[in-house]
Design an enzyme around this catalytic site. Structure first.
Site, PDB file in Angstrom:
ATOM      1  N   ASP A 109      -7.775  -5.350   0.217  1.00 57.92           N
ATOM      2  CA  ASP A 109      -8.388  -6.355  -0.566  1.00 57.92           C
ATOM      3  C   ASP A 109      -8.193  -7.734  -0.180  1.00 57.92           C
ATOM      4  OD1 ASP A 109      -9.631  -4.438  -2.181  1.00 57.92           O
ATOM      5  OD2 ASP A 109      -7.805  -3.954  -3.054  1.00 57.92           O
TER       6      ASP A 109
ATOM      7  N   HIS B  27       0.863  -1.070  -0.021  1.00 56.92           N
ATOM      8  CA  HIS B  27       0.139  -0.237  -0.308  1.00 56.92           C
ATOM      9  C   HIS B  27       0.889   1.398   0.049  1.00 56.92           C
ATOM     10  CE1 HIS B  27      -3.124   2.833   0.954  1.00 56.92           C
ATOM     11  NE2 HIS B  27      -4.017   1.831   0.613  1.00 56.92           N
TER      12      HIS B  27
HETATM   13  N1  COA Z   1       3.775  -7.869  -3.962  1.00 58.26           N
HETATM   14  C1  COA Z   1       5.436  -7.762  -4.145  1.00 58.26           C
HETATM   15  N2  COA Z   1       6.198  -6.587  -4.113  1.00 58.26           N
HETATM   16  C2  COA Z   1       5.397  -5.574  -3.995  1.00 58.26           C
HETATM   17  C3  COA Z   1       4.106  -5.401  -3.893  1.00 58.26           C
HETATM   18  C4  COA Z   1       3.362  -6.605  -4.056  1.00 58.26           C
HETATM   19  N3  COA Z   1       2.028  -6.539  -3.661  1.00 58.26           N
HETATM   20  N4  COA Z   1       3.735  -4.178  -3.742  1.00 58.26           N
HETATM   21  C5  COA Z   1       4.845  -3.659  -3.524  1.00 58.26           C
HETATM   22  N5  COA Z   1       6.010  -4.494  -4.002  1.00 58.26           N
HETATM   23  C6  COA Z   1       7.206  -3.916  -3.952  1.00 58.26           C
HETATM   24  C7  COA Z   1       7.670  -3.515  -5.215  1.00 58.26           C
HETATM   25  O1  COA Z   1       8.190  -4.649  -6.081  1.00 58.26           O
HETATM   26  C8  COA Z   1       8.797  -2.530  -4.828  1.00 58.26           C
HETATM   27  O2  COA Z   1       9.918  -3.365  -4.631  1.00 58.26           O
HETATM   28  P1  COA Z   1      11.468  -2.834  -5.196  1.00 58.26           P
HETATM   29  O3  COA Z   1      11.573  -1.417  -4.158  1.00 58.26           O
HETATM   30  O4  COA Z   1      12.308  -3.655  -4.700  1.00 58.26           O
HETATM   31  O5  COA Z   1      11.259  -2.361  -6.570  1.00 58.26           O
HETATM   32  C9  COA Z   1       8.247  -2.049  -3.585  1.00 58.26           C
HETATM   33  O6  COA Z   1       7.500  -2.897  -2.885  1.00 58.26           O
HETATM   34  C10 COA Z   1       7.511  -0.806  -3.802  1.00 58.26           C
HETATM   35  O7  COA Z   1       6.428  -0.960  -4.655  1.00 58.26           O
HETATM   36  P2  COA Z   1       5.811   0.211  -5.673  1.00 58.26           P
HETATM   37  O8  COA Z   1       5.320  -0.530  -6.689  1.00 58.26           O
HETATM   38  O9  COA Z   1       6.738   1.172  -5.749  1.00 58.26           O
HETATM   39  O10 COA Z   1       4.642   0.873  -4.528  1.00 58.26           O
HETATM   40  P3  COA Z   1       3.433   1.578  -4.726  1.00 58.26           P
HETATM   41  O11 COA Z   1       3.330   2.280  -3.430  1.00 58.26           O
HETATM   42  O12 COA Z   1       3.755   2.264  -6.174  1.00 58.26           O
HETATM   43  O13 COA Z   1       2.273   0.700  -5.171  1.00 58.26           O
HETATM   44  C11 COA Z   1       0.380  -0.552  -4.757  1.00 58.26           C
HETATM   45  C12 COA Z   1       1.326   0.296  -4.300  1.00 58.26           C
HETATM   46  C13 COA Z   1      -0.925  -0.753  -3.974  1.00 58.26           C
HETATM   47  C14 COA Z   1       0.011  -0.182  -6.328  1.00 58.26           C
HETATM   48  C15 COA Z   1       1.432  -2.008  -4.925  1.00 58.26           C
HETATM   49  O14 COA Z   1       1.497  -2.432  -3.532  1.00 58.26           O
HETATM   50  C16 COA Z   1       0.503  -3.045  -5.695  1.00 58.26           C
HETATM   51  O15 COA Z   1       0.481  -3.169  -6.995  1.00 58.26           O
HETATM   52  N6  COA Z   1      -0.051  -3.970  -4.984  1.00 58.26           N
HETATM   53  C17 COA Z   1      -0.786  -5.103  -5.437  1.00 58.26           C
HETATM   54  C18 COA Z   1      -2.288  -4.756  -6.029  1.00 58.26           C
HETATM   55  C19 COA Z   1      -3.103  -4.379  -4.849  1.00 58.26           C
HETATM   56  O16 COA Z   1      -3.422  -5.091  -3.851  1.00 58.26           O
HETATM   57  N7  COA Z   1      -3.925  -3.172  -4.981  1.00 58.26           N
HETATM   58  C20 COA Z   1      -4.828  -2.608  -3.963  1.00 58.26           C
HETATM   59  C21 COA Z   1      -4.427  -1.370  -3.114  1.00 58.26           C
HETATM   60  S1  COA Z   1      -5.361  -1.302  -1.804  1.00 58.26           S
END
Ligand code: COA
Length: 378
Positions: free
Chosen positions: A315, A261
């Site tokens: 979620d 998140h």
């Molecule tokens: N599974 C595995 N690794 C994850 C992850 C996940 N669900 N979410 C983030 N990470 C990791 C990324 O790979 C990244 O690693 P790195 O620094 O080694 O490259 C780090 O954590 C930061 O991720 P980032 O994508 O920059 O975070 P964000 O703040 O932009 O994204 C979300 C937040 C929610 C979009 C992201 O966590 C995600 O895509 N989650 C899955 C979808 C989901 O559950 N969405 C509902 C949100 S309420």
């Protein structure tokens, strides 16, 4: 002056707001200063709507009036039901909801936006009718006739009734109500930002909610709960296969739905509460093997990705709870939208009261001073 570009506007305040606060380090979520833990324990979805929209807890008289008015606003016009029947077979319910909410707005002209009473009318209609639209589309998609909403049922019971045709068990309805409270608001997330941007142009509130619904539908936002269930079902060998499956996902740098998140560095408080609700349901209605897989996955991921602040988000457990209520996966994001309509409208109100149109800048990275070549010479 050079302006730093921050992808995804991470951490950049887009507005001032007194609706919701989130302590991402400690995992605390509050609406108007009240913790969601307390609201889930003591309040109802309708009371939370008033809290979000009016900024304070209502008196019992105010809540009774709101309950009664809400019940009356639930019906859909005949032509709206006919419109839902004309939508493509097999379309996603979020697309149907987006289109139908925009169409409902065509009955209420934009010129009435300036009056407080007209804006409140739009708020009442949207909170009351969004569940009816979701249920009508669901039933029509399954070749059933939509059911007329029941004025004698509360918001959550009526929703479950309109979907299944059965008056729900009171404890099931109470859990649905708690789920609606937990999904009602969450600060400046993507769909709320979308609602505020659309509202800032003085677009009508139906367009505001349609825009927010479109934004919520994406798999990085509300759409993740459907993906969680699909994922839990496809992990080979169930609970015993989780560890190997996680290794592969991490190696391939896949994002695991229901985890991570932008704001929380610990377990999302809504995931914690939803997990508690799931356990409560299982005591009364029996458990599900998916829950054991989910718990194992949470444990495995905590040991591998906890140091990065990757924990279950809202979620992760919501799909398991909804599935136990016999709600099919494609309806899970629409139910999120039913709840979040309250938060979106609270933000629309707040934006309207102190509006300045959103117009951020950009950093241009394209070509410059190009010489135009006539098409005949290209
Ligand atoms: N599974 C595995 N690794 C994850 C992850 C996940 N669900 N979410 C983030 N990470 C990791 C990324 O790979 C990244 O690693 P790195 O620094 O080694 O490259 C780090 O954590 C930061 O991720 P980032 O994508 O920059 O975070 P964000 O703040 O932009 O994204 C979300 C937040 C929610 C979009 C992201 O966590 C995600 O895509 N989650 C899955 C979808 C989901 O559950 N969405 C509902 C949100 S309420």
């Amino acid at each position: 002056m050079t302006v730093e570009y921050i992808p995804g506007l991470a951490g950049v305040p887009a507005t001032e707001s007194s609706i919701c606060s989130i302590d991402g380090a400690r995992g605390i979520l509050s609406y108007r200063g009240y913790s969601v833990d307390d609201l889930v324990t003591h309040s109802s979805f309708n009371e939370v709507c008033l809290l979000l929209l009016k900024g304070r807890l209502p008196t019992s008289l105010e809540l009774d009036d709101f309950d009664q008015d809400q019940a009356k606003f639930r019906t859909l016009k005949f032509r709206i039901i006919e419109l839902i029947k004309q939508l493509p077979d097999g379309g996603h319910p979020m697309d149907a909801l987006c289109a139908t909410v925009a169409a409902v707005g065509m009955y209420y002209p934009h010129s009435m936006l300036q009056e407080d009473t007209d804006r409140w009318g739009a708020v009442m209609r949207l909170i009351a009718k969004v569940p009816t639209i979701v249920a009508a589309h669901y039933r029509i998609s399954n070749a059933d006739e939509p059911l007329r909403p029941r004025e004698d049922l509360d918001h959550a019971s009526n929703l479950l009734y309109m979907l299944s045709g059965k008056i729900p068990d009171p404890s099931m309805a109470r859990i649905m109500d708690a789920c609606l409270i937990l999904h009602a608001e969450h600060g400046m997330n993507a769909s709320t930002f979308s609602a505020r941007v659309t509202g800032s142009t003085l677009a009508d509130p139906y367009a505001v909610i349609a825009a927010a619904i479109g934004t919520l539908a994406g798999p990085l936002h509300g759409g993740a709960n459907e993906d969680v269930l699909k994922m839990l079902r496809t992990i080979p060998n169930g609970k015993s296969g989780v560890s190997a499956w996680v290794d592969t996902q991490i190696k391939e740098k896949n994002k695991i739905p229901g985890f991570g998140h932008r704001v929380y560095q610990v377990k999302d408080p809504r995931a914690r509460i939803l997990q508690g609700l799931a356990v409560e349901m299982f005591k009364q209605f029996g458990s599900t093997p998916l829950y054991d897989i989910a718990c194992e996955l949470e444990e495995q991921l905590e040991s591998r990705l906890g140091h990065k602040g990757i924990y279950p988000n809202v979620d992760f457990y919501s799909g398991i709870v909804y599935e136990k209520m016999s709600i099919p996966a494609p309806l899970m994001t629409p139910i999120f939208a039913i709840a979040r309509t309250a938060g979106w409208l609270a933000h629309w109100n707040e934006q309207f009261e102190n509006n300045r149109i959103f117009r951020p800048s950009q950093i241009y990275t394209g070509l410059k001073d190009q010489i135009y070549v006539p098409i005949s010479e290209r």
